[in-house]
Design an enzyme around this catalytic site. Sequence first.
Site, PDB file in Angstrom:
ATOM      1  CG  ASP A 191      -0.266  -0.041   2.538  1.00 17.29           C
ATOM      2  OD1 ASP A 191       0.970  -0.047   2.572  1.00 17.29           O
ATOM      3  OD2 ASP A 191      -0.979  -0.088   3.557  1.00 17.29           O
ATOM      4  CE1 TYR A 220      10.321   1.305   3.190  1.00 17.55           C
ATOM      5  CE2 TYR A 220       8.482   2.130   1.886  1.00 17.55           C
ATOM      6  CZ  TYR A 220       8.962   1.559   3.050  1.00 17.55           C
ATOM      7  OH  TYR A 220       8.108   1.233   4.060  1.00 17.55           O
TER       8      TYR A 220
END
Length: 439
Positions: A171, A262
């Site tokens: 998600d 990330y």
Amino acid sequence: MNEVTIAIAGGGSTYTPGIVGALIENVDRLKMKELRLYDCDFERQEKMGHLIRAILKQKYPHPIEVIVTDDPEKAFTGVDFVFSQIRVGGLKMREKDEKIPLKYGCVGQETCGPGGFAYGLRSIRGFLPLVEQIIRFAPEAWILNYSNPESIIAEAVRRAYPTAKIINVCDMTISIEETICANFGYQHEDFIPEYYGLNHFGWYRSIYSKREKRDILPDILDKMGAGLEVADFNAGDASWAATYKMLGRIVTDFPGYLPNTYLEYYLYPDLVVAEADPTHTRANEVMEGRETKVYALAEQAKANQDSAGLEINFGSHGQYIVDIATSLLNDENRRFMLITPNRGAIPNVRQDAVVEVPSYVSAKGIEPVCLDAIPDFHKGLIEAQCAAEKLLVDAYFEGSYLKALQAYTLNQSVPSANVAKKMLDDFIEVNREYWPELT
């Protein structure tokens, strides 16, 4: 509407209330007749069972049975869906995943870098038997997997159970998109995004606006020089605030695309390490924060079985996985960002990669969207990361120390083979209970 039976593997997780909250909100699309919580840590799960029963008693409009068990046959026989969110080794091992790399000046993060690879080997060893049990007791059930690290798990399942009915779900892209909307006043339902990469390792190439009938990503990037402020669902979280701030640096240095948050761990590992506290990492923050809060609510629910006055606000973590389940169940053919074997979806990336791309979900399963070729910079980063992950999965199946060392050395957040070997040896020592023997 047909009623369904759902099992949550990793039912003791503090994310379970978020999934149950989403199931409650979507009862008109996905009506449960039974909910089963399965976890190998029965004590932890039993506490969660009190909270889930209280939530359902207070909020769910239909009678429903909740079964709490550590018996896979009882958990999975006859279920329609399994929502998986297991964390092999728990937060205590996550803490080691984060702190061992920091000892060597490397990124300490649960799914990225050397710690993510340590978690990956543990996850494979815990997840593959889970898949085998689900196939045995519920061969028609769909497995919707939230368990991390997603790319590594998906690669292992692809090899061991190539016909498994599994959809690997993350998600993070939804969180990024909703944060953009909260910052700049867009409506998420207006977006048709094009995204590509590996899990936690990708880029947006466009975000088409249905209302404006054009790509609005250039507008979004123009507004992002200072990064993004966290949305309400991450309010007060200093770690996420720093991460979304860092996006401004990335889109300034590498303009034209919006990266997954990330990617900071791979593009700027030195900056991440410089800001890290090697004695108090994200695992400690979670244990002190969400973990403490949720289990305090569980104790409250146990003491107050009528659930009156129970404060319930667990955010939207579960909505994405519930949306995918309803698209399968009701043949809605909705579009999601999913992790799937490449097979040409990204034409200039190796065909046996496990990639994250837009995909449609209907009653027959998932159909990835075929994209145009991607830029060499992104392709090069993806190919190197993919090779490192495949070597790690090789190490698991072959019991190969050499393949594990190659994987750690190739990981783009690790500066040298010397450092890779030291970290690998440390991880072997603390993971003897969880890793295969590497020789």
